[in-house]
Design a protein around this motif. Structure first.
Motif, short mmCIF file in Angstrom:
data_model
loop_
_atom_site.label_atom_id
_atom_site.label_comp_id
_atom_site.label_asym_id
_atom_site.label_seq_id
_atom_site.Cartn_x
_atom_site.Cartn_y
_atom_site.Cartn_z
N ILE A 176 0.84 -1.20 0.00
CA ILE A 176 0.00 0.00 0.00
C ILE A 176 0.88 1.25 0.00
N ALA A 177 1.89 1.26 0.86
CA ALA A 177 2.77 2.42 0.96
C ALA A 177 3.55 2.65 -0.32
N SER A 178 3.89 1.57 -1.03
CA SER A 178 4.67 1.69 -2.26
C SER A 178 3.82 2.11 -3.45
N GLY A 179 2.49 2.12 -3.28
CA GLY A 179 1.62 2.52 -4.37
C GLY A 179 1.07 1.38 -5.19
N LEU A 180 1.41 0.14 -4.84
CA LEU A 180 0.87 -1.00 -5.57
C LEU A 180 -0.66 -1.00 -5.48
N TYR A 181 -1.16 -0.66 -4.29
CA TYR A 181 -2.60 -0.49 -4.09
C TYR A 181 -2.83 0.97 -3.71
N PRO A 182 -3.17 1.82 -4.67
CA PRO A 182 -3.36 3.25 -4.37
C PRO A 182 -4.58 3.52 -3.49
N GLN A 183 -4.61 4.70 -2.93
CA GLN A 183 -5.73 5.13 -2.10
C GLN A 183 -7.03 5.01 -2.89
N GLY A 184 -8.05 4.49 -2.24
CA GLY A 184 -9.35 4.34 -2.87
C GLY A 184 -9.50 3.06 -3.67
N GLU A 185 -8.44 2.28 -3.79
CA GLU A 185 -8.48 1.05 -4.57
C GLU A 185 -8.75 -0.16 -3.68
N TYR A 186 -9.41 -1.15 -4.24
CA TYR A 186 -9.72 -2.37 -3.49
C TYR A 186 -8.56 -3.35 -3.53
N LEU A 187 -8.35 -4.02 -2.41
CA LEU A 187 -7.40 -5.13 -2.35
C LEU A 187 -8.08 -6.35 -2.94
N PRO A 188 -7.30 -7.38 -3.30
CA PRO A 188 -7.93 -8.62 -3.77
C PRO A 188 -8.81 -9.21 -2.66
N VAL B 185 -8.34 0.73 0.30
CA VAL B 185 -7.25 1.49 0.91
C VAL B 185 -7.76 2.89 1.24
N LEU B 186 -7.57 3.29 2.49
CA LEU B 186 -8.02 4.61 2.95
C LEU B 186 -7.02 5.70 2.59
N PRO B 187 -7.50 6.93 2.38
CA PRO B 187 -6.60 8.02 2.01
C PRO B 187 -5.56 8.37 3.08
N ALA B 188 -5.84 8.09 4.32
CA ALA B 188 -4.94 8.50 5.40
C ALA B 188 -3.92 7.43 5.75
N SER B 189 -3.54 6.58 4.80
CA SER B 189 -2.56 5.53 5.09
C SER B 189 -1.26 6.16 5.57
N LEU B 190 -0.75 5.62 6.67
CA LEU B 190 0.46 6.16 7.27
C LEU B 190 1.69 5.68 6.51
N PRO B 191 2.75 6.49 6.46
CA PRO B 191 3.98 6.04 5.81
C PRO B 191 4.66 4.95 6.63
N VAL B 192 5.49 4.16 5.98
CA VAL B 192 6.22 3.11 6.67
C VAL B 192 7.49 3.70 7.27
N GLY B 193 8.07 2.99 8.22
CA GLY B 193 9.29 3.44 8.86
C GLY B 193 10.53 2.99 8.11
N LEU B 194 11.67 3.54 8.49
CA LEU B 194 12.94 3.22 7.86
C LEU B 194 13.27 1.73 8.00
N ASP B 195 12.89 1.12 9.13
CA ASP B 195 13.15 -0.31 9.31
C ASP B 195 12.41 -1.14 8.27
N ASP B 196 11.15 -0.78 7.98
CA ASP B 196 10.39 -1.50 6.95
C ASP B 196 11.04 -1.35 5.58
N ILE B 197 11.48 -0.14 5.26
CA ILE B 197 12.12 0.11 3.98
C ILE B 197 13.44 -0.64 3.90
N SER B 198 14.20 -0.65 5.00
CA SER B 198 15.48 -1.37 5.03
C SER B 198 15.27 -2.86 4.79
N ASP B 199 14.22 -3.43 5.37
CA ASP B 199 13.92 -4.85 5.14
C ASP B 199 13.66 -5.12 3.66
#
Length: 157
Positions: free
Chosen positions: A33-45, A84-98
């Motif tokens: 979600i944070a990377s934009g694969l599932y944009p805001q307003g879009e349905y997940l599978p 996906v809700l518009p107010a999705s929070l950004p991920v932390g540096l640890d998540d990005i590092s992983d």
């Protein structure tokens, strides 16, 4: 069946010290979600499709989705899917590092030099800049289901 998000980084846990599968799935969906694969307003599978992709039962998927709902990342209910809700929070540096570690590992085993990965990252446009320009031009947000997904799914969320 596999999606663009892939499932190679979801592992079943073998000891109590490891992260439970539902938490791994939650983290993967949050990153997608944070990377934009599932944009805001879009349905997940649908949950049953996610279960097949992640090798988990539907209840495990629903548990991960409930966690995301409690965090304000998605909203879902029985028969209406997870959006996906518009107010999705950004991920932390640890998540990005992983995630970066997985990319580097894949590049290493594929014989791709790390300099090529760094160069590819530097050439990528910034998501915020692209989204900001679209908003200033008054372009509509992406809405609806992903192409090719059945809207008549009976996933039973």
């Amino acid at each position: 069946m596999s999606t663009a998000s892939g499932t190679g980084n979801i592992r079943r846990h073998s000891s109590a010290a490891e992260i439970p599968l539902y938490a791994q799935i939650r983290a993967k969906l949050r990153m997608d979600i944070a990377s934009g694969l599932y944009p805001q307003g879009e349905y997940l599978p649908p949950a049953d499709q996610l279960g097949k992709e992640y090798g988990a039962n539907k209840n495990t998927i629903l548990r991960a989705l409930r966690m995301l709902r409690s965090e304000g990342v998605v909203d879902f209910g029985r028969g209406r899917g997870a959006v996906v809700l518009p107010a999705s929070l950004p991920v932390g540096l640890d998540d990005i590092s992983d995630q970066l570690q997985r990319v580097v590992n894949l590049a290493d085993v594929s014989g791709i030099p790390r300099a090529a990965i760094i160069s590819a990252i530097e050439r990528m446009p910034r998501m915020a800049a692209r989204n900001g320009r679209a908003a200033r031009r008054g372009l509509p947000a992406v809405r609806g289901r992903r192409p090719g997904w059945s809207q008549g799914s009976s996933s039973g969320e």
